[in-house]
Structure formats: C-alpha cells, structure tokens
Design an enzyme around this catalytic site. Structure first.
Site, PDB file in Angstrom:
ATOM      1  N   LYS A 186     -41.680  -2.231 -34.634  1.00 61.12           N
ATOM      2  CA  LYS A 186     -41.534  -1.395 -35.835  1.00 61.12           C
ATOM      3  C   LYS A 186     -40.354  -1.911 -36.674  1.00 61.12           C
ATOM      4  CE  LYS A 186     -43.579   2.621 -33.483  1.00 61.12           C
ATOM      5  NZ  LYS A 186     -43.395   4.031 -33.065  1.00 61.12           N
ATOM      6  N   TYR A 243     -52.428   5.507 -37.965  1.00 64.60           N
ATOM      7  CA  TYR A 243     -51.909   6.769 -37.416  1.00 64.60           C
ATOM      8  C   TYR A 243     -52.787   7.967 -37.787  1.00 64.60           C
ATOM      9  CZ  TYR A 243     -47.545   4.703 -35.625  1.00 64.60           C
ATOM     10  OH  TYR A 243     -46.616   3.988 -34.894  1.00 64.60           O
ATOM     11  N   GLU A 262     -57.331  -0.551 -33.053  1.00 64.75           N
ATOM     12  CA  GLU A 262     -56.115  -1.024 -33.719  1.00 64.75           C
ATOM     13  C   GLU A 262     -56.149  -2.544 -33.943  1.00 64.75           C
ATOM     14  OE1 GLU A 262     -53.068   0.553 -31.135  1.00 64.75           O
ATOM     15  OE2 GLU A 262     -53.472   2.609 -31.786  1.00 64.75           O
ATOM     16  N   ASN A 305     -38.053   4.440 -32.508  1.00 64.62           N
ATOM     17  CA  ASN A 305     -38.371   4.060 -31.120  1.00 64.62           C
ATOM     18  C   ASN A 305     -38.922   2.634 -30.970  1.00 64.62           C
ATOM     19  OD1 ASN A 305     -40.905   4.639 -32.106  1.00 64.62           O
ATOM     20  ND2 ASN A 305     -41.484   6.042 -30.459  1.00 64.62           N
ATOM     21  N   HIS A 318     -44.543   0.026 -30.964  1.00 65.11           N
ATOM     22  CA  HIS A 318     -45.791   0.763 -30.778  1.00 65.11           C
ATOM     23  C   HIS A 318     -46.636   0.028 -29.747  1.00 65.11           C
ATOM     24  CE1 HIS A 318     -49.776   2.456 -31.479  1.00 65.11           C
ATOM     25  NE2 HIS A 318     -50.206   1.208 -31.483  1.00 65.11           N
TER      26      HIS A 318
END
Ligand code: RTP
Ligand code: MG
Length: 153
Positions: free
Chosen positions: A14, A54, A131, A117, A120
């Site tokens: 990310k 998402y 994905e 965080n 992913h």
C-alpha cells in the site's frame, strides 16, 4: 479444490508501505518463503479500480477513508505463486490491525494502526482470482520455471 503449486495470490504494498521503504522487505519475505513472483507493477490506482477492488467494503464507515488511503500514492501490485499461497500469504501479512499482529509478520513488524497497515493480501482463492484479473492483464503474468522448486517441495 486440492492445493496445487500453481495457487496464486494477489499481494499489494500500500502507499504507506512504499513510503516507508518496505517494498523490498515484502518481496524478500515471499521469495525467502519459497514463493514464485509471477507479476509485479507499480501504479497510482485510479478510483474505479479501487472501488472494484474493495467492493465488499462499500457502504462501511471506513470505505471512503480506505479509498483515499490506497489512492494517496503509488502501490506495488504483485502476484505470487505456490502451494497454499493465499492462506500462508495472509499469515505472513498478519492481522488487519497491526497492533494485534504477531511480531515476525509484515504488519506486526512494520505497522501500528489499521489505517496504515502496509500490505494487502487476498483472503480466499476466489478473491485472489478476482483481484488478479482486476489488476493484471493475462499477458502481464509471467510463466517461468522456478529452478529452486525441487528444494522447496
Ligand atoms: P486487506 O483487504 O487490505 O488485505 O486487509 P484485510 O483483509 O486484513 O482487512 P479488510 O477487512 O479487508 O479491510 C480492508 C482494509 O480496510 C482498512 N480498514 N480500516 N478503520 C477501520 O475500521 C478499518 N477497517 C479496515 C484496512 O486498511 C484494511 O486492511
Ligand atoms: Mg481484505
């Protein structure tokens, strides 16, 4: 479905992971574990792509914050292949909340809060397929012989 060495998972560093200089660590950990890198690219994800990625979170309280976060800078999108790549990949990432992640996991070593965080990872084989198709064209995925494979399996 029986597990195969061809199982693929979608892993993405990310924007905070890119800014924190963690890209190399993430790649190193998956390589070290024995997984095979079959696709990789850096991109600033357009909103439409993030909305599809998402879609399961649409309408949740954190949805807009999440899209702003992942769209705030370039990400590094990858496909890793190998036996149980999805479930082991998730273990390697750690819990969604880095404060609850075990040390030794990526989030447990590099993060503190859920909203930053670092990485992913696909949460199921079905999510991985969806994905990977969303982020990569078929010709962006490399077929190559992992010569170390006989020492991994
Ligand atoms: P990811 O999809 O990014 O791999 O993360 P995950 O499966 O561990 O967690 P998920 O429930 O799918 O949530 C997606 C991402 O949304 C952000 N989030 N923020 N503020 C909040 O309560 C909250 N909850 C989730 C996190 O960046 C999480 O990774
Ligand atoms: Mg998720």
């Amino acid at each position: 479905m029986a597990s195969t060495k061809n199982e693929r998972t979608f892993i993405m560093v990310k924007p905070d992971g890119v800014q924190r200089g963690v890209v190399g660590h993430v790649i190193h950990r998956f390589e070290q574990r024995g997984y095979k890198l079959v696709a990789l690219k850096m991109l600033q994800a357009p909103r439409a792509l993030l909305e599809s990625h998402y879609e399961e979170h649409k309408g949740k309280k954190f949805y807009e914050i999440l899209l702003a976060y992942i769209g705030s800078g370039p990400v590094v999108a990858m496909v890793w292949e190998g036996l149980t790549a999805v479930s082991v990949g998730r273990k390697m990432l750690g819990a969604t909340d880095p404060a609850k992640s075990e040390p030794g996991t990526i989030r447990g070593d590099f993060g503190i809060v859920t909203g930053r965080n670092i990485v992913h990872g696909s949460d199921s084989e079905a999510s991985a397929k969806r994905e990977i198709a969303l982020w990569f064209k078929p010709d962006e995925i490399s077929q190559w012989t992992h010569t170390a494979e006989q020492w991994i399996y």
